[in-house]
Design a protein around this motif. Structure first.
Motif, PDB file in Angstrom:
ATOM      1  N   ALA A 191      22.629  53.928  86.436  1.00  0.00           N
ATOM      2  CA  ALA A 191      23.495  55.001  86.181  1.00  0.00           C
ATOM      3  C   ALA A 191      23.694  55.625  84.669  1.00  0.00           C
ATOM      4  O   ALA A 191      23.352  54.979  83.925  1.00  0.00           O
ATOM      5  CB  ALA A 191      24.970  54.685  86.727  1.00  0.00           C
ATOM      6  N   ASP A 192      24.018  56.780  84.805  1.00  0.00           N
ATOM      7  CA  ASP A 192      24.516  57.401  83.612  1.00  0.00           C
ATOM      8  C   ASP A 192      25.657  57.080  83.009  1.00  0.00           C
ATOM      9  O   ASP A 192      26.686  57.106  83.759  1.00  0.00           O
ATOM     10  CB  ASP A 192      24.440  59.096  83.555  1.00  0.00           C
TER      11      ASP A 192
ATOM     12  N   GLY B 136      27.777  58.649  81.290  1.00  0.00           N
ATOM     13  CA  GLY B 136      28.891  59.596  81.337  1.00  0.00           C
ATOM     14  C   GLY B 136      29.295  59.866  82.495  1.00  0.00           C
ATOM     15  O   GLY B 136      30.008  60.722  82.859  1.00  0.00           O
ATOM     16  N   SER B 137      28.665  59.125  83.844  1.00  0.00           N
ATOM     17  CA  SER B 137      29.193  59.319  85.080  1.00  0.00           C
ATOM     18  C   SER B 137      29.013  58.214  85.781  1.00  0.00           C
ATOM     19  O   SER B 137      28.078  57.870  86.800  1.00  0.00           O
ATOM     20  CB  SER B 137      28.398  60.327  85.578  1.00  0.00           C
TER      21      SER B 137
ATOM     22  N   PRO C 119      29.520  55.099  88.281  1.00  0.00           N
ATOM     23  CA  PRO C 119      29.647  54.930  89.995  1.00  0.00           C
ATOM     24  C   PRO C 119      30.588  53.918  90.264  1.00  0.00           C
ATOM     25  O   PRO C 119      30.419  53.086  91.195  1.00  0.00           O
ATOM     26  CB  PRO C 119      28.300  54.756  90.471  1.00  0.00           C
TER      27      PRO C 119
ATOM     28  N   ASP D 107      38.400  54.064  89.558  1.00  0.00           N
ATOM     29  CA  ASP D 107      39.158  53.809  88.474  1.00  0.00           C
ATOM     30  C   ASP D 107      39.587  52.188  88.433  1.00  0.00           C
ATOM     31  O   ASP D 107      40.082  51.735  89.640  1.00  0.00           O
ATOM     32  CB  ASP D 107      40.448  54.622  88.497  1.00  0.00           C
TER      33      ASP D 107
ATOM     34  N   ASP E 109      26.306  62.245  75.395  1.00  0.00           N
ATOM     35  CA  ASP E 109      27.691  62.775  75.484  1.00  0.00           C
ATOM     36  C   ASP E 109      28.517  61.516  75.311  1.00  0.00           C
ATOM     37  O   ASP E 109      29.163  60.954  76.278  1.00  0.00           O
ATOM     38  CB  ASP E 109      28.004  63.556  76.792  1.00  0.00           C
TER      39      ASP E 109
ATOM     40  N   ARG F 177      32.089  61.599  76.490  1.00  0.00           N
ATOM     41  CA  ARG F 177      32.450  61.373  77.913  1.00  0.00           C
ATOM     42  C   ARG F 177      32.081  60.052  78.366  1.00  0.00           C
ATOM     43  O   ARG F 177      32.852  59.382  79.169  1.00  0.00           O
ATOM     44  CB  ARG F 177      31.373  62.520  78.725  1.00  0.00           C
ATOM     45  N   ALA F 178      31.203  59.150  77.681  1.00  0.00           N
ATOM     46  CA  ALA F 178      31.149  57.973  78.013  1.00  0.00           C
ATOM     47  C   ALA F 178      32.216  57.001  77.839  1.00  0.00           C
ATOM     48  O   ALA F 178      32.364  56.050  78.498  1.00  0.00           O
ATOM     49  CB  ALA F 178      29.577  57.408  77.295  1.00  0.00           C
TER      50      ALA F 178
ATOM     51  N   GLU G 117      34.738  57.758  80.424  1.00  0.00           N
ATOM     52  CA  GLU G 117      34.401  57.075  81.713  1.00  0.00           C
ATOM     53  C   GLU G 117      34.718  55.564  81.553  1.00  0.00           C
ATOM     54  O   GLU G 117      34.975  55.011  82.343  1.00  0.00           O
ATOM     55  CB  GLU G 117      32.918  57.432  81.943  1.00  0.00           C
TER      56      GLU G 117
ATOM     57  N   ARG H 106      38.218  54.974  81.867  1.00  0.00           N
ATOM     58  CA  ARG H 106      38.713  55.271  83.230  1.00  0.00           C
ATOM     59  C   ARG H 106      38.239  54.017  84.053  1.00  0.00           C
ATOM     60  O   ARG H 106      39.097  53.655  85.106  1.00  0.00           O
ATOM     61  CB  ARG H 106      37.794  56.519  83.743  1.00  0.00           C
TER      62      ARG H 106
END
Length: 199
Positions: free
Chosen positions: A90-91, A93-94, A96, A99, A116, A119-120, A123, A126
């Motif tokens: 997985a990236d 920054g996104s 999977p 929360d 980014d 963003r990472a 994430e 989160r």
């Protein structure tokens, strides 16, 4: 250097995956444990984000943890899987994961490679439950060795972005984390705790 996530330098790390662990020193388990100690919840579920071949996971496994290695490089993940680590491609920054899915995220020697990083970090915050922590080990760009590393990474063609410990704390705070510096120097550690109702 560490494994690269997002898209930028993944091909490079795919090519060097078989040699990577021979070239890189072990992750600093003591520094990572010092960061994890700031959690206000038991730390059992850990993600090793941008974890490459699982250097941080191997270090933490000696303390009884079994992190999931998350990386975008297939070559690096194949090495981590061969060592027995659970892996997810997985990236950073996104991620999977839902929360509040884990107790901690560690990112070792890799944030500077991410396309980014802001963003990472968001994430990571989160997916960490309240009272859990995000622990990042990075290179100090203003140290003598750090300045050398910046030059080497530029020469290799990486578009790396480095922060001082204070700058990284600011990045963490912008993601809503209670940030503090755990250790300073060439390889420093910053921890951010997720606030809220602790478990």
């Amino acid at each position: 250097m560490a494994s690269l996530h997002g898209r930028g330098d993944v091909r490079f790390f795919d090519r060097v995956a078989s040699l990577y662990d021979r070239l890189m020193p072990s992750a600093d388990a003591e520094a990572l444990r010092a960061g994890l100690a700031f959690a206000r919840r038991d730390v059992d579920r850990v993600l090793d984000v941008a974890g490459g071949t699982g250097r941080a996971s191997r270090a933490l496994a000696r303390g009884g943890l079994d992190p999931v290695v998350v990386d975008f490089s297939r070559g690096m993940l194949a090495r981590a899987r061969a060592d027995g680590h659970p892996v997810v491609r997985a990236d950073a920054g996104s991620l999977p994961f839902r929360d509040d899915a884990v107790d901690a995220v560690v990112v070792v020697d890799a944030l500077h490679h991410l396309p980014d990083p802001e963003r990472a970090v968001r994430e990571a915050a989160r997916v960490v439950a309240p009272g859990g922590v995000v622990v990042v080990q990075e290179f100090g760009p203003r140290t003598l060795r750090g300045r050398g590393l910046v030059l080497v990474e530029r020469a290799v063609g990486f578009d790396s972005r480095f922060w001082t410990p204070t700058e990284l704390c600011t990045l963490f705070a912008a993601a809503g984390l209670d940030a503090r510096i755990v250790s300073e120097g060439f390889e420093y550690v910053v921890v951010g705790r997720v606030e809220g109702t602790d478990a």
